[in-house]
Scaffold this active site. Structure first.
Site, mmCIF file in Angstrom:
data_model
loop_
_atom_site.group_PDB
_atom_site.id
_atom_site.type_symbol
_atom_site.label_atom_id
_atom_site.label_comp_id
_atom_site.label_asym_id
_atom_site.label_seq_id
_atom_site.Cartn_x
_atom_site.Cartn_y
_atom_site.Cartn_z
ATOM 1 N N CYS A 113 7.148 -11.481 12.968
ATOM 2 C CA CYS A 113 8.012 -12.573 12.496
ATOM 3 C C CYS A 113 9.418 -12.539 13.087
ATOM 4 C CB CYS A 113 8.090 -12.556 10.975
ATOM 5 S SG CYS A 113 6.483 -12.623 10.188
ATOM 6 N N HIS A 252 14.515 -15.836 7.829
ATOM 7 C CA HIS A 252 13.060 -15.962 7.942
ATOM 8 C C HIS A 252 12.526 -16.415 6.578
ATOM 9 C CE1 HIS A 252 8.926 -15.276 8.628
ATOM 10 N NE2 HIS A 252 8.854 -14.102 8.035
ATOM 11 N N ASN A 282 5.273 -19.248 4.824
ATOM 12 C CA ASN A 282 5.745 -18.354 5.881
ATOM 13 C C ASN A 282 5.001 -18.687 7.179
ATOM 14 O OD1 ASN A 282 6.210 -16.217 7.623
ATOM 15 N ND2 ASN A 282 5.889 -14.623 6.086
HETATM 16 O O1 UT7 Z 1 6.844 -12.191 7.276
HETATM 17 C C1 UT7 Z 1 6.753 -11.096 6.426
HETATM 18 C C2 UT7 Z 1 5.474 -11.224 5.682
HETATM 19 N N1 UT7 Z 1 5.359 -10.720 4.381
HETATM 20 C C3 UT7 Z 1 6.218 -10.822 3.351
HETATM 21 O O2 UT7 Z 1 7.319 -11.238 3.437
HETATM 22 C C4 UT7 Z 1 5.683 -10.366 2.022
HETATM 23 C C5 UT7 Z 1 6.719 -9.719 1.160
HETATM 24 N N2 UT7 Z 1 6.171 -9.491 -0.186
HETATM 25 C C6 UT7 Z 1 6.056 -10.486 -1.086
HETATM 26 O O3 UT7 Z 1 6.425 -11.604 -0.825
HETATM 27 C C7 UT7 Z 1 5.515 -10.143 -2.446
HETATM 28 O O4 UT7 Z 1 5.304 -8.743 -2.528
HETATM 29 C C8 UT7 Z 1 4.191 -10.875 -2.793
HETATM 30 C C9 UT7 Z 1 4.483 -12.359 -2.994
HETATM 31 C C10 UT7 Z 1 3.178 -10.663 -1.691
HETATM 32 C C11 UT7 Z 1 3.630 -10.345 -4.108
HETATM 33 O O5 UT7 Z 1 4.598 -10.464 -5.131
HETATM 34 P P1 UT7 Z 1 4.919 -9.224 -6.077
HETATM 35 O O6 UT7 Z 1 5.896 -9.685 -7.080
HETATM 36 O O7 UT7 Z 1 5.297 -8.061 -5.201
HETATM 37 O O8 UT7 Z 1 3.525 -9.008 -6.793
HETATM 38 P P2 UT7 Z 1 2.660 -7.655 -6.863
HETATM 39 O O9 UT7 Z 1 2.062 -7.368 -5.548
HETATM 40 O O10 UT7 Z 1 3.462 -6.603 -7.562
HETATM 41 O O11 UT7 Z 1 1.503 -8.118 -7.834
HETATM 42 C C12 UT7 Z 1 1.762 -8.414 -9.218
HETATM 43 C C13 UT7 Z 1 0.476 -8.897 -9.841
HETATM 44 C C14 UT7 Z 1 -0.729 -8.010 -9.527
HETATM 45 O O12 UT7 Z 1 -1.558 -7.976 -10.677
HETATM 46 P P3 UT7 Z 1 -1.518 -6.741 -11.681
HETATM 47 O O13 UT7 Z 1 -1.900 -5.539 -10.840
HETATM 48 O O14 UT7 Z 1 -0.107 -6.658 -12.176
HETATM 49 O O15 UT7 Z 1 -2.522 -7.111 -12.706
HETATM 50 C C15 UT7 Z 1 -1.442 -8.767 -8.427
HETATM 51 O O16 UT7 Z 1 -2.827 -8.503 -8.417
HETATM 52 O O17 UT7 Z 1 0.148 -10.197 -9.331
HETATM 53 C C16 UT7 Z 1 -1.198 -10.184 -8.853
HETATM 54 N N3 UT7 Z 1 -1.295 -11.161 -7.773
HETATM 55 C C17 UT7 Z 1 -1.519 -12.448 -7.982
HETATM 56 N N4 UT7 Z 1 -1.727 -13.155 -9.123
HETATM 57 C C18 UT7 Z 1 -1.926 -14.480 -8.991
HETATM 58 C C19 UT7 Z 1 -1.151 -10.945 -6.438
HETATM 59 N N5 UT7 Z 1 -1.291 -12.116 -5.783
HETATM 60 C C20 UT7 Z 1 -1.518 -13.056 -6.717
HETATM 61 C C21 UT7 Z 1 -1.736 -14.447 -6.663
HETATM 62 N N6 UT7 Z 1 -1.936 -15.114 -7.828
HETATM 63 N N7 UT7 Z 1 -1.748 -15.134 -5.504
#
Ligand code: UT7
Length: 325
Positions: A113, A252, A282
């Site tokens: 990215c 970004h 993104n």
């Molecule tokens: O260009 C660079 C590319 N990447 C990025 O910039 C990604 C950077 N990271 C992020 O944007 C965030 O970490 C995410 C948006 C990917 C995830 O958000 P988060 O607040 O870090 O969520 P998490 O991974 O801590 O997950 C929290 C909960 C989990 O469930 P449990 O374990 O608490 O029951 C996940 O399984 O949310 C769940 N979850 C979802 N729930 C509904 C993960 N994805 C989803 C979803 N819908 N799409």
């Protein structure tokens, strides 16, 4: 050394809109979750007949028309992408043929990215030293081709699109200092594990869904909210500017929560921050040039204003730069 500036800009996004509600029909997610955790409402998806070079070509044609530069006057085409049409020929060569820029050298740039900022650094250096006159720099992606639409933690984030700029000798829209960096020890947190020489395509790699994006979202999040402000502060310190000297910020477009954390730490305001991720998600290498081209076309930037750019991504890589409009 001469100054290098942005002579023209353009962007193109596919017509098809994939909303959060559409995704909620495909995986266990919801519009509320996606908006609250990412700020994304919808993203564009390329038609099955479209590849990255097609989106890149449309953006390039717009940038060339805006710059009033003929394709034959382009000396170099760089396409920053993680989703080339194929490993080779490069997407840049395909674009060269599409637009008839037959005096141009052409290659793809791989820095995830951050690739567009890496490309700016390179184009600026080549133009400033007189090695080339005009460079067509494109950030273009069809991320929908490498997103696993069975993985809710990644499929809600990404979209398709392209943004382009023409860079040449200019006293306007000048590229000032640009700093890029990398930390390869973090490569494992954001990658496409198979399809290269380490894990060539086999039935097993396909069955294990290793040709898709694999990401440790929380680790990428932590990296972004610490590295982007650090890099931007380093840039300002290097050129003796304060954050008050910055008029606009184009980060970004990965996650609204990352953008909010970054601007809070830097002391920038939401009003001066260009955000379009609610519409496109993104788009990796395309996110900064689309945001730049959209804002420039809308007449957001006034002559002389300073625009801070900041990217981060797989590699791990990062880049930050200053434009003076
Ligand atoms: O260009 C660079 C590319 N990447 C990025 O910039 C990604 C950077 N990271 C992020 O944007 C965030 O970490 C995410 C948006 C990917 C995830 O958000 P988060 O607040 O870090 O969520 P998490 O991974 O801590 O997950 C929290 C909960 C989990 O469930 P449990 O374990 O608490 O029951 C996940 O399984 O949310 C769940 N979850 C979802 N729930 C509904 C993960 N994805 C989803 C979803 N819908 N799409």
């Amino acid at each position: 050394m001469r100054l290098a500036g942005i002579l023209g800009w353009g962007y193109h996004v596919p017509d098809h809109v994939l909303t959060n509600h559409d995704l909620a029909q495909m995986v266990d997610t919801s519009d509320d979750w996606i908006i609250a955790r990412t700020g994304i409402r919808e993203r564009r998806i390329a038609a099955t007949t479209e590849a990255t070079s097609d989106l890149a070509t449309r953006a390039a044609e717009m940038a060339l028309a805006q710059a009033q530069i003929a394709p034959s006057d382009i000396d170099l085409i760089i396409v920053a992408t993680v989703t080339p049409d194929m490993a080779f020929p490069s997407t840049a060569c395909l674009v060269q043929s599409n637009i008839g820029a037959f005096n141009a050298a052409a290659f793809d740039l791989s820095a995830a990215c951050s690739g567009f900022i890496y490309g700016l650094k390179l184009a600026q250096s080549l133009v400033a030293t007189g090695a080339i006159d005009n460079c067509l720099l494109i950030g273009a992606e069809t991320l929908s081709r490498i997103v696993d639409f069975m993985d809710r933690s990644t499929c809600v984030l990404f979209g398709d699109g392209a943004g382009a700029v023409v860079i040449g000798p200019s006293q306007q829209h000048t590229l000032q200092t640009i700093i890029v960096g990398a930390d390869g020890s973090g490569g494992h947190i954001l990658r496409q594990p198979a399809g290269g020489s380490r894990n060539p395509a086999t039935q097993e790699t396909v069955a294990l869904r290793q040709h898709f994006i694999h990401m440790d979202g929380q680790e990428v999040f932590k990296f972004a909210v610490s590295k982007v402000p650090e890099a931007a502060e380093g840039l300002l310190a290097k050129i003796g500017l304060q954050v008050e000297d910055i008029d606009w910020f184009i980060p970004h477009q990965a996650n609204k929560r990352i953008i909010d954390a970054v601007i809070k730490r830097l002391g920038l305001s939401p009003q001066q921050t260009i955000v379009n991720l609610h519409k496109y998600g993104n788009v990796s290498n395309a996110s900064i040039p689309i945001a730049l081209a959209e804002a420039a076309a809308a007449g957001v930037f006034q002559s002389g204003e300073r625009i801070l750019l900041a990217g981060f991504g797989g590699g791990l890589t990062w880049g930050t730069g200053l434009l003076q409009w």
